[in-house]
Design a protein around this motif. Structure first.
Motif, short mmCIF file in Angstrom:
data_model
loop_
_atom_site.label_atom_id
_atom_site.label_comp_id
_atom_site.label_asym_id
_atom_site.label_seq_id
_atom_site.Cartn_x
_atom_site.Cartn_y
_atom_site.Cartn_z
N ARG A 1 -3.90 -12.52 -6.20
CA ARG A 1 -5.12 -11.77 -6.45
C ARG A 1 -5.39 -10.72 -5.28
NH1 ARG A 1 -5.84 -17.08 -8.40
NH2 ARG A 1 -6.80 -17.81 -6.50
N GLN A 2 -5.27 -11.13 -3.95
CA GLN A 2 -5.41 -10.42 -2.95
C GLN A 2 -5.07 -8.85 -3.23
OE1 GLN A 2 -4.95 -13.11 0.52
NE2 GLN A 2 -6.40 -11.91 1.30
N THR B 1 0.72 -1.33 -0.04
CA THR B 1 0.10 -0.06 0.12
C THR B 1 0.84 1.18 -0.19
OG1 THR B 1 -1.61 -1.21 1.15
CG2 THR B 1 -2.08 1.31 1.14
N ALA C 1 -3.72 -7.55 -5.77
CA ALA C 1 -4.39 -6.78 -6.70
C ALA C 1 -5.61 -6.02 -6.58
CB ALA C 1 -4.85 -7.71 -8.21
N GLY C 2 -6.23 -6.37 -5.31
CA GLY C 2 -7.25 -5.66 -4.98
C GLY C 2 -7.26 -4.76 -3.89
N LEU C 3 -5.84 -4.48 -3.66
CA LEU C 3 -5.47 -3.43 -2.40
C LEU C 3 -6.16 -2.02 -2.86
CD1 LEU C 3 -1.71 -4.27 -1.64
CD2 LEU C 3 -3.78 -4.53 -0.28
N PRO C 4 -6.55 -1.53 -1.73
CA PRO C 4 -7.04 -0.01 -2.33
C PRO C 4 -6.06 0.95 -2.88
CG PRO C 4 -7.86 -0.68 0.12
CD PRO C 4 -6.71 -1.94 -0.59
N ALA D 1 -5.35 1.05 -6.81
CA ALA D 1 -6.55 1.39 -7.56
C ALA D 1 -6.01 2.44 -8.51
CB ALA D 1 -7.69 2.18 -6.86
N TRP E 1 -0.55 -8.71 -15.23
CA TRP E 1 -0.59 -10.05 -14.74
C TRP E 1 0.58 -10.86 -15.77
CZ3 TRP E 1 -2.27 -12.57 -10.33
CH2 TRP E 1 -3.24 -11.91 -9.89
N HIS F 1 -3.25 -16.87 -5.10
CA HIS F 1 -4.50 -16.33 -4.16
C HIS F 1 -3.94 -15.12 -3.55
CE1 HIS F 1 -8.39 -16.19 -1.93
NE2 HIS F 1 -7.53 -15.94 -1.08
N PRO G 1 -2.45 -2.82 -13.15
CA PRO G 1 -2.21 -4.14 -12.93
C PRO G 1 -1.69 -4.99 -14.05
CG PRO G 1 -4.59 -4.10 -13.07
CD PRO G 1 -3.85 -2.60 -13.21
#
Length: 936
Positions: free
Chosen positions: A41-42, A13, A44-47, A50, A56, A38, A54
């Protein structure tokens, strides 16, 4: 599957913050199935991600990297997976991308460390140029702990995962997330449906993904090196290099080379310094199943030889390898040694499990059966689990080829298990009688043990004279044998018989028990004597002495390896806590004890009864009947005599409270007959007051007087404090119930004096609950003696004129209605005593008793002067009466039962409950418990 650690999330972050001057590189390493993808993927979803692009990139699949060339100027989040599969071109491109990370960008690079081309270097062996302002972090994913595995199991299969099944699931999967999930999927789909046992987990096999992974890694080795992995599969535990090479049969040079190749190819891993095995224990089974049979037997034969040279020898492992190698003689010799070693060190359940499996094997030679069966019986008698052992021994004793002494010894242990651990007393008694006859001439010491068991009065049937006769015979047989362990066994039984009868010499016998003996056999018998003495002391009412005996007996049981005796002491402690008023957490302790002995419910009989007694006091009558009937696991009528008397006493009390007088009297007559047949009258203490009341209220005054007379004569001059207090209580009940109309006031005052005497006796023990019940009876009788007609409605307009019988009936005591307001000092003092009883009941947690006594108090309390007409308005808050009714309804009582307890009509109760549910917003009676801040 797995949550990213907070430290990793915070680092990335910060790295993606717009004002960040540098970039961040995170290496994520973990074994196959460890959750790397997994985690990416977590991330990639960090606030914070945004504002970053990303990208891959999965290596080893032939696809070019996204936006190859790395000329981006905006912040990027590179998510690179399976770097261990990257070829040199991909690694070169990845190094170039990482070297050009822009400020505010980040990269997470995931790989399996065991499959890297160059160990320890995820980016290959070429030098890496890291930018000056690049922060480089490394995170290694760890396996799940037991709690995380438990949560996954509950989510997949439901149920309450704990104990052996959870430990087995965690152990076999190594806590690797993907393996856990796959194995749970196998269990979910199997037929018949999974019931939650460790054996089912063992039988589920190896998940396909895991099997293919380990087999492919094994196949990648040269054929000459594969036997080393096969050896690891046969050994099925981490071992040293020397042991692994010896079992493989490869020789030092080839074996060492094979080990290096296996480690490099991740077929094996180092599981501790200098110890090697599979990364996931389940992998061993997949490999072992693919080893050719003759080769596998040779591996097992060499494994048995290797383990036999270790010190101390793991005989159970040696036995299993001999069996798998087809060496029956070596197998049985090792089983015998393994069982003997386990029993000698107090691991009786391990010995029992091994011997049960062995004796159940088809084609076992008779001579081996004759050697192993006594070992099984001895361990099972001392241990806990015996159901399967009983069936095994019951078949073996029918073998006519067994020597008589062996058959008699087996029959002795079978009889002890049937009586003590299984609760099948009539059957066990017959087996012990036969064993005593078989052993009398050939093994007098063992005959003495059988006779000593027959001297125990604990079980229904057979009078004291029969038990005393067996004790005389046991003493003579033990003296003939000269066996000190058997003499100690007889002494323990003599002590128990004397204690049960409140013989004053019993305490001297307790002191003779050799608690300091270094002989484990004598120590176990001494532990049995101490724990039994503690149990009998609790029934007699010697609670301080019982505490000392319990501590000494439990300690000696643990030190001498006698888990059955140790568990008996735990049950006795629950009884002790019930009677001495240590109720905080007692319900939970009872339920935990029942759960811990779920495969042998008879051992938990004390816990069932105590839990039922608590439910009675708490007003949870449906639960009370369930617990008192052992929840269907064991018939109450088959319980030991003191437990029968106690449980039936509570059942009678419930029947009286429900005004089922005929049913109460039937139970009273049946239970009284059991105690009378046995003749151990101190055990009538928990039955007598309720039985006398039931019979008297049923109109059979002659039988009620006969019960009190029998109880009095049976006790004689014996020192049994609890029974003596109960005898006074029983006399008080009789005086209150049978007070004639012309002398009613005098008889009620006499009953009050007797109740006070009983309360004082209980207070000295101490038994606070019984003391409060007796004190309540005294106050009730004083107020009834002081009453005049038609005063009840004047005393409290909230009492219904059409309510059912009076306060004593709800308490399980004699019925009687108030007649006028108390005005004399004695009556005012009785009101104060009732208030004290309410406080004691409330402090204990006796919800029903407190509510009943408050209702009685309201019927007798003088009207307060100056009270405004009508009832006070409580708007949306519960009135005191509504709260009281709601509490009893939430505990499980029916409207009629509440009405009897509080002297209201059922219709009034219904109205109170409706208002309570409306005001609290409760949707059901059970919901009322939560709304009122209570837990059912």
């Amino acid at each position: 599957m797995i949550a990213a650690p907070e430290s990793v999330l915070r680092a990335l972050t910060r790295a993606l913050a717009p004002e960040r001057a540098g970039a961040t590189l995170l290496f994520v390493e973990g074994v196959a199935g460890g959750g790397k993808s997994h985690l990416l993927r977590q991330l990639a979803g960090l606030p914070g991600a945004a504002g970053a692009v990303p990208l891959w990139w999965r290596c080893g699949v032939g696809d070019p990297p996204p936006e190859a060339g790395g000329n981006r100027r905006e912040p990027t989040l590179w998510l690179v997976d399976d770097v261990h599969r990257a070829d040199e071109d991909e690694l070169r491109e990845l190094r170039r991308v990482l070297a050009r990370l822009e400020p505010g960008s980040a990269a997470a690079v995931a790989y399996r460390p065991e499959e890297l081309g160059v160990p320890g270097l995820p980016l290959g062996g070429s030098p890496v140029t890291y930018p000056h302002r690049l922060t480089v972090l490394r995170h290694r994913l760890t396996p799940w702990d037991e709690e995380r595995v438990r949560r996954a199991a509950v989510a997949a299969l439901g149920g309450d995962w704990s104990g052996e099944s959870l430990s087995r699931l965690h152990e076999r999967t190594g806590g690797v997330p993907r393996v856990v999930v796959d194995l749970l999927a196998v269990l979910r789909e199997q037929q018949p449906a999974f019931t939650g046992t460790a054996a089912e987990i063992d039988a589920a096999g190896v998940p396909t993904r895991l099997a293919e992974l380990v087999l492919s890694r094994t196949h990648a080795l040269a054929p000459a090196h594969r036997p080393l992995v096969w050896a690891a599969a046969v050994l099925d535990r981490p071992v040293g290099r020397a042991e692994l090479i010896a079992v493989s049969g490869l020789g030092t040079e080839t074996g060492s080379s094979a080990l290096l190749r296996a480690l490099a190819g991740a077929a094996l891993t180092e599981r501790g310094e200098g110890r090697y095995g599979f990364a996931v224990p389940l992998e061993a089974a997949a490999v072992r199943d693919c080893v050719p049979g003759p080769v596998r037997q040779d591996l097992h034969r060499r494994a048995a030889q290797v383990w036999s040279r270790q010190q101390p020898v793991a005989w159970d492992a040696v036995a299993e390898h001999h069996r798998a190698a087809g060496d029956s003689r070596g197998w049985l010799r090792a089983v015998e040694k393994a069982a003997g070693t386990a029993a000698a060190s107090g691991r009786h359940q391990q010995a029992v499990a091994l011997l049960e499996r062995t004796l159940a094997a088809p084609g076992l030679p008779p001579r081996a059966r004759a050697r192993l069966a006594p070992l099984l019986a001895r361990s099972a008698v001392t241990g806990l689990r015996s159901d399967q052992t009983v069936e095994v021994l019951a078949q073996i004793v029918q073998d006519a080829s067994l020597p008589p002494a062996v058959r008699g010894e087996l029959r002795l242990d079978l009889g002890l298990m049937l009586c003590n651990q299984m609760g099948r007393f009539p059957e066990g008694w017959r087996v012990l009688e036969v064993a005593a006859a078989e052993l009398r001439e050939v093994r007098p010491g063992l005959a003495a043990r059988a006779m000593a068991a027959l001297s125990s009065p604990y079980w229904p049937g057979n009078s004291l004279d029969v038990h005393r006769s067996w004790l005389v015979q046991a003493t003579a047989a033990a003296d003939i044998s000269g066996d000190e362990a058997m003499r100690t066994a007889v002494l323990a039984s003599r002590t128990g018989l004397a204690m049960s009868c409140a013989d004053p010499h019993a305490w001297d016998l307790v002191k003779e028990l050799p608690a300091e003996s270094t002989d484990p056999l004598r120590a176990r018998q001494a532990a049995r004597g101490l724990c039994n003495a503690a149990d009998f002391a609790v029934w007699l009412g010697f609670y301080e002495r019982a505490e000392d005996l319990l501590a000494a007996g439990a300690d000696l049981s643990a030190r001498s390896g006698a888990p059955y005796t140790e568990y008996n002491a735990l049950g006795t402690r629950l009884l002790q806590e019930w009677w001495t008023g240590r109720w905080t957490g007692l319900s939970e302790r009872c339920e935990d004890f029942v759960a811990a002995t779920s495969d042998m419910p008879f051992i938990a009989s004390d816990a069932y009864v105590v839990r039922g007694l608590l439910a009675v006091a708490q007003g949870d009558w449906a639960e009370a009947m369930s617990w008192l009937s052992q929840r269907g696991t064991f018939g109450t009528e088959k319980l030991p005599v003191p437990l029968v008397a106690t449980a039936v006493g509570a059942v009678i009390r419930l029947a009286l409270a429900r005004q089922d007088v005929t049913v109460a009297a039937e139970h009273a007559h049946a239970a009284w007959a059991v105690v009378a047949e046995k003749g151990v009258w101190p055990w009538a203490a928990e039955l007598a007051p309720w039985a006398v009341e039931a019979v008297a209220r049923a109109g059979d005054g002659t039988a009620a007087h006969a019960m009190v007379r029998d109880f009095t004569q049976g006790l004689g001059g014996r020192d049994a404090p609890a029974a003596r207090a109960a005898l006074v209580w029983s006399r008080a009940v009789l005086a209150e119930t049978e007070a004639p109309a012309r002398q009613r006031q005098d008889e009620l005052l006499r009953a009050a004096e007797l109740y006070r005497e009983a309360a004082s006796a209980y207070g000295a023990l101490p038994r606070p609950y019984s003391q409060a019940l007796a004190a309540e009876g005294a106050a009730r009788c004083v107020l009834a003696a002081d009453a005049e007609p038609d005063a009840q409605a004047e005393a409290d307009p909230d009492v219904d004129a059409d309510a059912d019988s009076g306060p004593a009936a709800a308490a399980g005591g004699p019925a009687g209605r108030p007649d006028r307001l108390p005005g004399r000092p004695a009556a005012l003092a009785a009101i104060g005593e009732l208030e004290s009883c309410i406080q004691r009941f409330t402090e204990l947690g006796a919800v029903w008793d407190a509510a009943r006594t408050r209702a009685l108090l309201r019927t007798r309390r003088p009207v307060r002067k100056g009270r405004p007409p009508g009832r006070p308005s409580h708007a949306d808050e519960l009135s005191p009466r509504e709260t009281e009714v709601a509490e009893l309804a939430a505990s499980g009582l029916t409207n009629r039962e509440i009405a009897v307890t509080l002297h209201l009509s059922p219709r009034t109760v219904e109205q109170h409950i409706a208002r309570a549910m409306r005001k609290t917003g409760a949707l059901s009676r059970r919901d009322l418990a939560h709304r009122l801040g209570r837990t059912l």
